[in-house]
Write an enzyme that holds these catalytic residues in place. Structure first.
Site, mmCIF file in Angstrom:
data_model
loop_
_atom_site.group_PDB
_atom_site.id
_atom_site.type_symbol
_atom_site.label_atom_id
_atom_site.label_comp_id
_atom_site.label_asym_id
_atom_site.label_seq_id
_atom_site.Cartn_x
_atom_site.Cartn_y
_atom_site.Cartn_z
ATOM 1 C CG HIS A 39 5.102 3.346 -0.238
ATOM 2 N ND1 HIS A 39 6.435 2.587 0.022
ATOM 3 C CD2 HIS A 39 4.266 2.429 -0.272
ATOM 4 C CE1 HIS A 39 5.778 1.696 0.604
ATOM 5 N NE2 HIS A 39 4.518 1.529 0.325
ATOM 6 C CD GLN A 43 -2.471 6.692 -4.799
ATOM 7 O OE1 GLN A 43 -3.171 7.884 -5.316
ATOM 8 N NE2 GLN A 43 -1.238 6.518 -4.593
ATOM 9 C CB SER A 47 0.321 2.181 -5.773
ATOM 10 O OG SER A 47 1.216 1.925 -4.868
ATOM 11 C CB ILE A 69 3.299 5.745 4.383
ATOM 12 C CG1 ILE A 69 4.834 6.061 3.501
ATOM 13 C CG2 ILE A 69 3.149 4.182 3.941
ATOM 14 C CD1 ILE A 69 4.794 5.799 1.907
#
Length: 168
Positions: free
Chosen positions: A67, A88, A84, A120
């Site tokens: 990650h 985000q 991701s 995370i």
């Protein structure tokens, strides 16, 4: 994609189709394939989480380390996975003030030094303020608790990703 179609796939096709669910770690999906046929999306994700929870610590740490840092180097360089990057951005991490960016940078560094892996959190269930609060608060956890929390958060992330992509 439909759950019925996933239930009909061979192992390589199944893993290739759902590779995105667990950040750069298709082994979780691939190992869960043998639990088919799945009655529901929840059952499929549950099988994947059983695989993850039963995995050796080294495999879990590799998944956690796959990650990216939140608002980190990969985000700046635009090398995040599509999932991701969207997650985000949805939490506003692509629109930080210089002060917020500096705070994320400092907390990412402190967290990484303390635990040896990135922080995370399921950003889709948070905003930048709650993420910063959680980063600060979780620095007081011990490593074992933080590994467990990272796996819990990965479960939430993967479940949302699968729910977005698969229909019953």
């Amino acid at each position: 994609m439909r759950l019925d179609d996933l239930n009909q796939m061979d192992r390589p096709a199944f893993a290739a189709t759902l590779h995105f669910a667990f950040e750069l770690s298709p082994w979780v999906v691939e190992r869960a394939w043998s639990a088919r046929p799945f009655d529901s999306i929840e059952a499929m994700h549950g099988a994947m989480m059983q695989v993850l929870n039963a995995a050796p610590l080294g495999d879990k740490l590799a998944l956690i380390r796959a990650h990216p840092e939140l608002a980190g180097k990969a985000a700046i360089a635009r090398t995040l996975t599509a999932e991701s990057a969207a997650e985000q951005a949805g939490a506003g991490l692509d629109r930080l003030t210089p002060e917020e960016f500096a705070r994320f940078h400092d907390l990412n560094a402190e967290y990484g030094k303390r635990f040896g892996f990135p922080f995370i959190i399921c950003v889709r269930l948070n905003d930048k303020t709650s993420i910063l609060r959680a980063m600060q608060a979780r620095l007081s956890n011990d490593r074992e608790a933080e590994i467990a929390e990272a796996i819990t958060q990965i479960g939430l992330i993967s479940k949302l990703r699968i729910q977005d992509a698969v229909t019953d």
